[in-house]
Write an enzyme that holds these catalytic residues in place. Structure first.
Site, PDB file in Angstrom:
ATOM      1  N   SER A 124      36.275  13.786  12.542  1.00 30.15           N
ATOM      2  CA  SER A 124      36.196  12.455  12.349  1.00 30.15           C
ATOM      3  C   SER A 124      36.182  12.363  10.785  1.00 30.15           C
ATOM      4  O   SER A 124      35.173  12.859  10.193  1.00 30.15           O
ATOM      5  CB  SER A 124      35.222  11.936  12.772  1.00 30.15           C
ATOM      6  OG  SER A 124      35.235  10.352  12.650  1.00 30.15           O
ATOM      7  N   GLY A 125      37.209  11.362  10.200  1.00 29.31           N
ATOM      8  CA  GLY A 125      37.122  11.327   8.742  1.00 29.31           C
ATOM      9  C   GLY A 125      37.737  12.281   7.871  1.00 29.31           C
ATOM     10  O   GLY A 125      37.815  12.273   6.528  1.00 29.31           O
ATOM     11  N   THR A 129      44.380  10.076  10.633  1.00 25.63           N
ATOM     12  CA  THR A 129      45.307   8.978  10.951  1.00 25.63           C
ATOM     13  C   THR A 129      45.756   8.551   9.588  1.00 25.63           C
ATOM     14  O   THR A 129      47.197   8.125   9.901  1.00 25.63           O
ATOM     15  CB  THR A 129      44.062   7.824  11.179  1.00 25.63           C
ATOM     16  OG1 THR A 129      43.382   8.265  12.239  1.00 25.63           O
ATOM     17  CG2 THR A 129      44.990   6.446  11.273  1.00 25.63           C
ATOM     18  N   SER A 177      37.102   4.792  11.698  1.00 21.18           N
ATOM     19  CA  SER A 177      37.212   5.930  12.573  1.00 21.18           C
ATOM     20  C   SER A 177      37.935   5.731  13.849  1.00 21.18           C
ATOM     21  O   SER A 177      37.704   4.589  14.625  1.00 21.18           O
ATOM     22  CB  SER A 177      35.893   6.531  13.123  1.00 21.18           C
ATOM     23  OG  SER A 177      36.079   7.742  13.869  1.00 21.18           O
ATOM     24  N   SER A 178      39.122   6.409  14.050  1.00 21.59           N
ATOM     25  CA  SER A 178      39.823   6.084  15.473  1.00 21.59           C
ATOM     26  C   SER A 178      39.323   6.462  16.583  1.00 21.59           C
ATOM     27  O   SER A 178      38.575   7.733  16.566  1.00 21.59           O
ATOM     28  CB  SER A 178      41.231   6.837  15.334  1.00 21.59           C
ATOM     29  OG  SER A 178      41.821   6.963  13.883  1.00 21.59           O
ATOM     30  N   GLY A 406      39.526  16.402  16.281  1.00 21.59           N
ATOM     31  CA  GLY A 406      39.164  17.756  16.315  1.00 21.59           C
ATOM     32  C   GLY A 406      38.052  17.988  16.993  1.00 21.59           C
ATOM     33  O   GLY A 406      37.397  17.288  17.593  1.00 21.59           O
ATOM     34  N   GLU A 408      34.311  18.684  17.879  1.00 23.22           N
ATOM     35  CA  GLU A 408      33.187  17.748  17.344  1.00 23.22           C
ATOM     36  C   GLU A 408      32.122  18.509  17.917  1.00 23.22           C
ATOM     37  O   GLU A 408      31.795  18.812  19.009  1.00 23.22           O
ATOM     38  CB  GLU A 408      33.398  16.556  18.102  1.00 23.22           C
ATOM     39  CG  GLU A 408      33.405  15.336  17.075  1.00 23.22           C
ATOM     40  CD  GLU A 408      33.533  14.069  17.788  1.00 23.22           C
ATOM     41  OE1 GLU A 408      34.821  13.409  17.451  1.00 23.22           O
ATOM     42  OE2 GLU A 408      32.652  13.351  18.506  1.00 23.22           O
TER      43      GLU A 408
HETATM   44  N1  ATP Z   1      45.442  11.814   1.922  1.00 25.01           N
HETATM   45  C1  ATP Z   1      44.455  10.780   1.448  1.00 25.01           C
HETATM   46  N2  ATP Z   1      44.321  10.423   0.264  1.00 25.01           N
HETATM   47  C2  ATP Z   1      43.261   9.499  -0.082  1.00 25.01           C
HETATM   48  N3  ATP Z   1      42.202   9.238   0.931  1.00 25.01           N
HETATM   49  C3  ATP Z   1      42.429   9.655   2.100  1.00 25.01           C
HETATM   50  C4  ATP Z   1      43.462  10.628   2.612  1.00 25.01           C
HETATM   51  N4  ATP Z   1      43.086  10.865   3.860  1.00 25.01           N
HETATM   52  C5  ATP Z   1      42.072  10.142   4.284  1.00 25.01           C
HETATM   53  N5  ATP Z   1      41.466   9.653   3.120  1.00 25.01           N
HETATM   54  C6  ATP Z   1      40.405   8.535   3.250  1.00 25.01           C
HETATM   55  O1  ATP Z   1      39.584   9.066   4.493  1.00 25.01           O
HETATM   56  C7  ATP Z   1      39.329   8.083   5.101  1.00 25.01           C
HETATM   57  C8  ATP Z   1      39.259   8.534   6.485  1.00 25.01           C
HETATM   58  O2  ATP Z   1      40.538   9.131   7.001  1.00 25.01           O
HETATM   59  P1  ATP Z   1      41.133   8.938   8.528  1.00 25.01           P
HETATM   60  O3  ATP Z   1      40.670   7.618   8.924  1.00 25.01           O
HETATM   61  O4  ATP Z   1      42.409   9.099   8.433  1.00 25.01           O
HETATM   62  O5  ATP Z   1      40.038   9.913   9.011  1.00 25.01           O
HETATM   63  P2  ATP Z   1      40.530  10.357  10.589  1.00 25.01           P
HETATM   64  O6  ATP Z   1      40.618  11.865  10.682  1.00 25.01           O
HETATM   65  O7  ATP Z   1      41.600   9.690  11.252  1.00 25.01           O
HETATM   66  O8  ATP Z   1      39.090  10.205  11.155  1.00 25.01           O
HETATM   67  P3  ATP Z   1      38.647   9.658  12.875  1.00 25.01           P
HETATM   68  O9  ATP Z   1      38.762  11.035  13.684  1.00 25.01           O
HETATM   69  O10 ATP Z   1      37.427   9.022  12.572  1.00 25.01           O
HETATM   70  O11 ATP Z   1      39.776   8.873  13.089  1.00 25.01           O
HETATM   71  C9  ATP Z   1      40.580   7.024   4.938  1.00 25.01           C
HETATM   72  O12 ATP Z   1      39.976   5.633   5.303  1.00 25.01           O
HETATM   73  C10 ATP Z   1      40.615   7.203   3.514  1.00 25.01           C
HETATM   74  O13 ATP Z   1      39.916   6.549   3.159  1.00 25.01           O
HETATM   75 MG    MG Z   2      41.760   8.393  12.841  1.00 18.86          MG
END
Ligand code: ATP
Ligand code: MG
Length: 1050
Positions: A124-125, A129, A177-178, A406, A408
């Site tokens: 997560s994070g 997404t 977070s999704s 992924g 957890e």
């Molecule tokens: N390529 C990138 N460039 C800049 N910032 C990024 C990038 N990827 C992610 N981030 C930052 O990290 C934050 C978290 O990314 P994201 O929501 O895609 O995580 P995730 O893997 O989907 O997490 P979750 O599993 O919780 O959904 C985003 O809101 C953004 O601020």
């Molecule tokens: Mg996400």
């Protein structure tokens, strides 16, 4: 140093032909982990990631797997020009990027016509997404599209906003977070344009609706509605703006997040919902449900008079009933009672306080969860491939995007982590299956012997979880369905009984002493492929049951809110069969997902977050190591490196390294395999270092490749020079050719123009000649079209010629000969011209000159063609007098008195007898002339009496003045007879006398001889003869003989 040799390919795009992954290795590690020498070392792996991360190089490959480290800052690598850079470029030609994966997948789909999928996983994070959004945006921007397709691309991006509002929440790890897994299909037509889409959602974290950990929030939509909705909307929904007033929003004690603007996001989501095609009514119903869930959370229970559980918040429940569109009493009843069917009989039993609370929460979770699914369904309808497009564009292939959680590993891992990690086991299984399969297939197609690859196959863990009857899920289901008291503890015991002894399963009871010490009695441990995870069994049974009381379902399926009545189907209530348990549902949906993914060609994006603080630039090695491990990245690498570290098609390999061998540089003309073989022999590759397949060379160790690469590096200046030289030559040649071409164009244009002008002139000349000849032939005809030109020309040229050759003086009698048709006109002109000249001449004449001319005209009348020396006299001016005033004697002047002398000349008078010459002066007055001998007037000649004057035709100066015979009155002054005189200017003198006497006609010119009257009626004769010199003498017979010399004119 980074080299970027560029060459312009056929489409004019700049392609980076250098394998940047190799050339950049010294500065920022390797861009492909496959080239890591020590590929078994976790430390080397992490060090490579770290070095690159520090340089903002967040992407690295493991073969075709992309590892991405969340930068937590906006890097300027996602612009449109960047997208263009990656279009149509091979993986290894350019630095790793999410766009490279997107583009390669897209091209593989188009060229191989096979469905593709991109699997994005990570904690997560970690940026899953974000990665999926970047891929979608890449397709939306770079794929060909028309109006509809652009709209679809927009829908896909808008759908994300909606899904994020309803399915994402702020957690401790990620502000956005999704809380669900998402698989999205994008459908492309045969031209490669996106034409449709479909989304599958997995395992929404419904528990968040009713509970949030400290510092976390509920799903964004609740806060967005309260913050962004206008007063009127909130009133209709019976809501208050403060989120702290809602029990479901207060648990995390985190109503606001600095990085999120709920108000703005509300607008974005509302717009997205409209764009996707939600009607006003649907929106209203959807918001009713959201508001209903908030009201449901505020429903409180208490104890009634008889100790039964009852609802204490009357207002909330009636609001809730209104919002859900259900009967308020039925809802109240259903929230406090439970309906059971035992032996075919329905029984209603009251719920305890706790039961009522959990029934309420179960309803909230069910309502939200099902509404979320309805939302996805609705979005799918809007993304669905429309019939008309299906028929017009014939969809060809798909690209699937999996944005799924992924591995957890939390401090406390529960049912959700179990499901999530199970999902990752399945994905790893698929990865191994597909990677090995493709590896093996590649070896086979290349004709290289397959060597067994040492890797860990996690099938055993998958079986441990999902196997029928013996797997954890089966045992959990069994426990849930078992009659009697069921519970998490008995589930754990059952696990121990069934799975005890399995290498990947441990509990406190089964563990050895060391492990036992760190495990609680409520936990079981699974040895996942990525590592060990302890799961706490508390809540497993309840979460797996995920049951909603039947009477609540009944109430909901009667809802007037059509979204709810759609979500809670009547059939579900009628169906006596127990619905599937949550874990089994998840397992089945995973099976389907695996089938979907298996039918496609996969690409992987593994996301890593560098620190827990959402900070940019911080690389927490422990955290990253943990993720590297749980994402199985080393496992990925090992599988990839099981055979050969590097492989490349012959042409690519030869193209890159050919400068290193004289035989292959600059071009190899033989078979590719022979070229590669020659090259590697020249480079001194040992047989165990490489293998030649059918179309590729396989290099076992990165070291071999790096040595080659270093050799190339060293060679580059030389190559650069050669390239420079030929490029400059090429450029100059091209320039020369351009100039030459331009010159030819100008030349031909100029020549053409000249030739056209010449041709035109010739045509005109020919036409002129033709008209001329025709005119000439018809020249005697009347003026007609045939001869008009000719005649005009003749006239015109005559007149032009005349203009140039006009006589300049009145004496000039020349005149151009006119053509016959202009004879008359010419004559008129000539006369006119002459008159004009005369007129002009006359105007110019002075009085003096006029007098002269008048005398000359008179002289002409008298003498012209009659007297020999006339011609010579013409040019000589007549003088006013031949005598000076002093030469005339004063006495004579006095004698003349008032008669002024007008003219005087010296003359010789010949006596009539003897012809003796006597010098005299002849003076002329206005009325008479006198002959003067010095002081004495000898003879007066009155003009009136003058009978005539005779002269010879020769050039002598002798003339005779004929006088009348003398009468008595004039006896004194007038001699008798005629007077014979001679003077030098005879013509002048005679002219003057004739003019003064006004007796011009009295002048006679006689050839041969002149008779004159002498005294007393006698007659004398003067004979004129030509001789050698002038002589006046008395001749024979008493005649006066005048001998006159010849003049030029005679
Ligand atoms: N390529 C990138 N460039 C800049 N910032 C990024 C990038 N990827 C992610 N981030 C930052 O990290 C934050 C978290 O990314 P994201 O929501 O895609 O995580 P995730 O893997 O989907 O997490 P979750 O599993 O919780 O959904 C985003 O809101 C953004 O601020
Ligand atoms: Mg996400």
């Amino acid at each position: 140093m980074r080299y970027q040799a560029r060459e312009v390919d056929v489409e004019g795009r700049v392609r980076l032909v250098m394998e940047s992954a190799l050339t950049a290795r010294d500065r920022v590690g390797v861009q492909d982990f496959v080239l890591l020498e020590n590929y078994n070392s976790e430390a080397a792996f992490i060090e490579n990631l770290r070095r690159r991360f520090k340089e903002n190089l967040i992407y690295t490959y493991i073969g075709s797997v992309l590892v991405s480290v969340n930068p937590y800052r906006d890097l300027e690598i996602y612009s449109k020009p960047q997208m263009e850079r990656y279009r149509g470029v091979s993986f290894y030609e350019i630095s790793p990027h999410i766009y490279a994966v997107s583009d390669n997948t897209y091209r593989a789909m188009r060229t191989e016509r096979k469905d593709q999928c991109i699997l994005i996983s990570g904690e997560s994070g970690a940026g899953k997404t974000e990665a999926s959004k970047k891929i979608l945006l890449y397709y939306a921007v770079t794929c060909p599209s028309n109006h509809h397709m652009a709209a679809l691309g927009d829908h896909l991006l808008q759908a994300n906003h909606v899904l994020e509002a309803f399915g994402n929440a702020k957690t401790l790890r990620n502000d956005n977070s999704s809380r669900f897994g998402k698989y999205m299909d994008v459908q492309f037509d045969f031209r490669g344009a996106p034409v449709g889409g479909h989304i599958l959602n997995y395992l929404l974290e419904k528990s968040r609706v009713v509970h949030q950990n400290h510092g976390e929030r509920n799903f964004h939509i609740f806060y967005q509605l309260l913050d962004g909705g206008d007063e009127e909307l909130l009133n209709t929904l019976d809501l208050e703006r403060n989120p702290q007033n809602y029990q479901y929003l207060v648990k995390g004690n985190c109503p606001r997040v600095s990085s999120i603007s709920d108000k703005n996001n509300w607008k974005v989501v509302m717009k997205a919902l409209t764009v996707i095609g939600f009607t006003e009514e649907e929106l209203q119903k959807l918001l009713n449900i959201i508001a209903g869930v908030l009201n449901l959370g505020n429903t409180q229970f208490g104890e009634g008079d008889e100790g039964e559980t009852c609802i204490t918040t009357e207002t909330e429940i009636s609001n809730l009933a209104k919002l859900f569109g259900v009967d308020v009493s039925a809802l109240g009843e259903a929230l406090t009672h439970k309906k059971l069917t035992a032996k075919g009989e329905e029984m209603v039993t009251p719920l305890s306080f706790e039961q009522a609370m959990s029934a309420r929460d179960a309803l909230a979770k069910a309502v939200y969860g099902r509404t979320f699914s309805w939302l996805v369904e609705k979005i799918n309808q809007s993304l669905a491939l429309k019939d008309e497009i299906y028929h017009s564009s014939q969809p060809s292939s798909l690209i699937g995007l999996l944005d799924i959680y992924g591995f957890e590993v939390l401090l406390q891992n529960s049912f959700e982590q179990f499901c999530i990690n199970y999902c990752n086991e399945k994905l790893q299984q698929l990865f191994i299956e597909l990677t090995l399969r493709s590896e093996q297939e590649e070896y086979e197609t290349e004709g290289i012997e397959w060597e067994t690859v040492q890797y860990f196959d996690n099938k055993i863990i998958c079986d441990l979880i999902e196997e029928k009857h013996k797997g954890i899920i089966s045992i959990l289901d069994e426990e849930c369905l078992r009659p009697g008291e069921t519970g998490d503890v008995s589930f754990l015991e059952k696990l121990e009984d069934t799975l005890g002894g399995h290498h990947h399963f441990v509990t406190h009871k089964l563990a050895n002493g060391k492990t036992r010490r760190i495990m609680s009695r409520e936990e079981f441990r699974l040895l996942h492929y990525a590592g060990e995870v302890n799961y706490n069994v508390n809540g497993f049974v309840e979460k797996n049951n995920d049951s909603l009381n039947r009477n609540l379902k009944e109430v909901m399926c009667q809802s007037e809110n059509h979204i709810l009545s759609h979500c809670f189907r009547r059939e579900e209530v009628m169906d006596q069969k127990r619905p599937e348990m949550a874990a089994t549902q998840f397992k089945n949906s995973l099976m389907k997902l695996m089938d979907i993914l298996r039918s496609k060609e996969p690409s992987y994006v593994r996301c890593i977050k560098p620190n827990d603080g959402k900070q940019s630039g911080r690389f927490d090695e422990v955290l990253v190591r943990h993720q590297v491990k749980y994402l199985g990245l080393l496992e990925n690498l090992r599988v990839r490196r099981a055979g050969f570290a590097y492989r490349r098609r012959f042409e690519a390999f030869l193209q890159r390294y050919k400068p290193l061998c004289p035989e292959t540089w600059p071009n190899w003309n033989g078979r590719l395999v022979d070229g590669v073989s020659t090259l590697v022999n020249h480079l001194g590759y040992k047989p165990e270092e490489y293998k030649l397949g059918r179309s590729k060379i396989f290099i076992r160790f990165p070291k071999t490749l790096f040595t080659t690469e270093d050799a190339l590096e060293a060679k580059k200046p030389e190559i650069a020079l050669t390239l420079q030289t030929s490029w400059r030559g090429y450029r100059e040649r091209a320039k020369y050719q351009r100039i030459r071409h331009a010159v030819i164009v100008i030349q031909s244009g100029w020549r053409g123009m000249k030739a056209r002008r010449r041709a035109k002139r010739r045509r005109q000349a020919a036409e002129l000649i033709r008209r001329f000849i025709k005119g000439f032939i018809y020249r005697h005809e009347e003026y007609c079209p045939e001869n008009e030109y000719f005649l005009d020309h003749v006239r015109c040229s005559f007149l032009k010629n005349l203009r140039k050759n006009l006589p300049k003086s009145v004496l000039d009698k020349s005149w151009p000969t006119p053509p016959s048709l202009l004879v008359e006109a010419s004559e008129h002109l000539r006369i006119l011209h002459m008159r004009n000249m005369v007129m002009k001449y006359c105007r110019r004449v002075q009085p003096e000159w006029k007098k002269q001319l008048v005398q000359k005209v008179v002289a002409s009348e008298i003498f012209k063609d009659k007297k020999d020396d006339y011609t010579q006299s013409v040019g000589r001016l007549f003088l006013d007098s031949r005598l000076e005033r002093e030469q005339i004697n004063l006495k004579v002047v006095q004698t003349l008195g008032n008669d002024k002398v007008q003219y005087g000349a010296s003359v010789v008078k010949y006596d009539r007898r003897g012809f003796k010459p006597r010098p005299r002066q002849l003076l002329l007055t206005n009325t008479f002339a006198v002959l003067v001998d010095r002081t004495k007037i000898k003879q007066r000649i009155d003009y009136t009496a003058l009978k005539g004057i005779s002269l010879s035709s020769l050039s002598d100066g002798v003339f005779v003045v004929h006088m009348p015979t003398a009468d008595n009155k004039q006896k004194l002054c007038v001699p008798q007879g005629d007077v014979v005189l001679q003077c030098n200017n005879v013509i002048e003198l005679v002219t003057k006398v004739a003019m003064m006497a006004d007796k011009i006609d009295y002048v006679n010119i006689n050839p041969g001889s002149i008779r004159f009257a002498s005294a007393r009626g006698r007659e004398g004769i003067i004979d004129f003869v030509r001789g050698s010199e002038m002589k006046v003498a008395k001749g024979k017979r008493g005649h006066l003989l005048v001998t006159v010399p010849r003049t030029n004119s005679t």
